[in-house]
Design a protein around this motif. Structure first.
Motif, short mmCIF file in Angstrom:
data_model
loop_
_atom_site.label_atom_id
_atom_site.label_comp_id
_atom_site.label_asym_id
_atom_site.label_seq_id
_atom_site.Cartn_x
_atom_site.Cartn_y
_atom_site.Cartn_z
N LEU A 101 12.71 -5.32 -1.08
CA LEU A 101 12.63 -5.03 -2.51
C LEU A 101 11.39 -5.65 -3.14
N PHE A 102 11.08 -6.89 -2.75
CA PHE A 102 9.88 -7.54 -3.28
C PHE A 102 8.62 -6.80 -2.80
N GLY A 103 8.61 -6.37 -1.54
CA GLY A 103 7.46 -5.65 -1.01
C GLY A 103 7.23 -4.33 -1.73
N LEU A 104 8.31 -3.57 -1.92
CA LEU A 104 8.19 -2.30 -2.64
C LEU A 104 7.89 -2.54 -4.12
N GLY A 105 8.43 -3.63 -4.68
CA GLY A 105 8.15 -3.97 -6.07
C GLY A 105 6.68 -4.25 -6.29
N SER A 106 6.04 -4.89 -5.30
CA SER A 106 4.61 -5.15 -5.41
C SER A 106 3.83 -3.85 -5.43
N GLY A 107 4.31 -2.87 -4.65
CA GLY A 107 3.66 -1.55 -4.66
C GLY A 107 3.78 -0.86 -6.00
N VAL A 108 4.97 -0.97 -6.61
CA VAL A 108 5.19 -0.37 -7.93
C VAL A 108 4.28 -1.02 -8.97
N GLY A 109 4.25 -2.35 -8.98
CA GLY A 109 3.40 -3.06 -9.94
C GLY A 109 1.93 -2.76 -9.74
N TYR A 110 1.51 -2.69 -8.49
CA TYR A 110 0.13 -2.38 -8.16
C TYR A 110 -0.24 -0.98 -8.66
N ALA A 111 0.70 -0.05 -8.50
CA ALA A 111 0.47 1.33 -8.94
C ALA A 111 0.36 1.41 -10.46
N LEU A 112 1.18 0.65 -11.16
CA LEU A 112 1.17 0.69 -12.63
C LEU A 112 -0.18 0.28 -13.20
N TYR A 113 -0.91 -0.58 -12.48
CA TYR A 113 -2.23 -0.99 -12.98
C TYR A 113 -3.14 0.21 -13.12
N SER A 114 -3.10 1.12 -12.15
CA SER A 114 -3.94 2.32 -12.21
C SER A 114 -3.59 3.17 -13.43
N ILE A 115 -2.30 3.24 -13.75
CA ILE A 115 -1.86 4.06 -14.88
C ILE A 115 -2.33 3.47 -16.21
N PHE A 116 -2.05 2.18 -16.42
CA PHE A 116 -2.42 1.55 -17.69
C PHE A 116 -3.94 1.38 -17.82
N TYR B 170 0.80 -1.23 0.00
CA TYR B 170 0.00 0.00 0.00
C TYR B 170 0.83 1.28 0.00
N THR B 171 2.09 1.16 -0.44
CA THR B 171 2.84 2.34 -0.85
C THR B 171 2.41 2.74 -2.27
N ALA B 172 1.60 1.89 -2.90
CA ALA B 172 1.17 2.12 -4.29
C ALA B 172 0.51 3.48 -4.51
N PRO B 173 -0.39 3.98 -3.62
CA PRO B 173 -0.99 5.30 -3.87
C PRO B 173 0.05 6.41 -3.99
N THR B 174 1.12 6.33 -3.20
CA THR B 174 2.19 7.33 -3.29
C THR B 174 2.90 7.22 -4.64
N ILE B 175 3.14 5.98 -5.07
CA ILE B 175 3.80 5.76 -6.37
C ILE B 175 2.91 6.26 -7.50
N VAL B 176 1.60 6.04 -7.38
CA VAL B 176 0.66 6.54 -8.38
C VAL B 176 0.77 8.06 -8.49
N MET B 177 0.90 8.73 -7.33
CA MET B 177 1.02 10.18 -7.32
C MET B 177 2.24 10.64 -8.12
N LEU B 178 3.36 9.97 -7.92
CA LEU B 178 4.59 10.36 -8.61
C LEU B 178 4.49 10.09 -10.11
N LEU B 179 3.93 8.91 -10.47
CA LEU B 179 3.79 8.57 -11.89
C LEU B 179 2.79 9.49 -12.58
N SER B 180 1.74 9.89 -11.86
CA SER B 180 0.74 10.80 -12.43
C SER B 180 1.36 12.16 -12.70
N ALA B 181 2.25 12.58 -11.81
CA ALA B 181 2.95 13.86 -12.03
C ALA B 181 3.85 13.78 -13.25
N LEU B 182 4.44 12.60 -13.47
CA LEU B 182 5.36 12.42 -14.59
C LEU B 182 4.63 12.30 -15.93
#
Length: 296
Positions: free
Chosen positions: A153-168, A101-113
């Motif tokens: 790394l696996f835990g944070l990687g899951s957050g990154v992958g989870y966040a990417l779903y919202s983007i795509f 659930y660090t994913a919402p923060t990652i979504v914020m950064l990717l949305s800015a980009l």
């Protein structure tokens, strides 16, 4: 309104059961990679049946938009599920769920980009809260909740992958595709990708080995993948997107309870504080989004 709230809470609760099925299958010798194909494959069949019954036109996809589904299926769902399943074999369910659930923060950064959304002071505060929460929930490298570098790394990687779903998925929705279309092709591509990379031996053994593994496999795909997305999509028809996102944060709470009740994991005061910090960051971000018009 009440039924929509109940739907999103149910979705969060069902997502929180993912670790229960994965660990149960592991006791029968099914690895995390085998569980990915089972989970996504069963869900793809369910979504395919749903699309066929409701509107067969939902299977239509334009060639120029294929990248949206490759992104949501391979880059997100396959990558996220692999990282998350690996994480829950290396740490407690509560720790893995919070890192996810660090994913919402990652979504914020990717949305800015990618979408040029502004990073406001409130968003920066949420970033700090999420980072502090991850440090606390990991036990700061001490005791039973200590994390290895691989686990982190696996835990944070899951957050990154989870966040990417919202983007795509947002890109696909903006092109007019139905949620059933997105979910079907995402699960199908994730299952096919898993089969190509890791093979089908373990999933076949799970489906044919015993009635226990067969039922666990079917239940994992239906309960932890297919049904949650159905409930969550329905909730968006009666709730603001921001409010629905806040309510879906019930997932790590359920994952934590499953870890404590079923697997007898311990929840320390430091870990509890980390849970509150990360969930607080998620709520803060979504409260900010709530001021925006509801998405169609």
């Amino acid at each position: 309104m009440k039924k929509h709230i109940a739907a999103v809470l149910t979705a969060g609760a069902l997502w929180g059961l993912m670790g229960l099925f994965t660990r149960s299958l592991a006791q029968f010798g099914i690895s995390s990679t085998g569980a990915i194909l089972l989970r996504c494959g069963v869900a793809a069949l369910c979504f395919g049946f749903t699309a066929a019954v409701t509107d067969p036109k939902q299977f239509r996809v334009k060639l120029k938009d294929i990248w949206c589904f490759i992104g949501s299926g391979i880059c997100s769902l396959l990558f996220f599920t692999y990282c998350y399943f690996e994480a829950i074999t290396r740490m407690s369910l509560s720790t893995a769920a919070i890192l996810l659930y660090t994913a919402p923060t990652i979504v914020m950064l990717l949305s800015a980009l990618f979408f040029k959304e502004k990073i406001t002071p409130i968003k920066l505060v949420a970033l700090v809260m999420a980072f502090a929460g991850c440090c606390l929930v990991s036990g700061m490298g001490q005791g039973e909740n200590a994390l290895s570098l691989g686990g982190l790394l696996f835990g944070l990687g899951s957050g990154v992958g989870y966040a990417l779903y919202s983007i795509f998925a947002r890109c696909a929705l903006n092109r007019g595709y139905h949620s059933n279309t997105i979910n079907f092709y995402s699960c199908l591509l994730a299952a096919l990708g898993s089969a190509v990379i890791w093979g089908v031996k373990e999933p076949v053994l799970a489906l044919t080995g015993s009635w226990q593994t067969l039922l666990l496999s079917l239940a994992m795909g239906a309960i932890s993948c297919y049904l949650p997305y159905l409930f969550y999509t329905y909730s968006l028809t009666g709730l603001e997107t921001g409010r629905a996102s806040i309510l879906s944060s019930f997932e790590p709470v359920v994952a934590t309870l499953v870890g404590i009740i079923v697997f007898r994991e311990k929840l320390t005061l430091m870990s509890a504080a980390g849970v509150l910090c990360v969930l607080g960051a998620v709520v803060l971000l979504n409260l900010r989004q709530k001021a925006k018009p509801t998405e169609k």
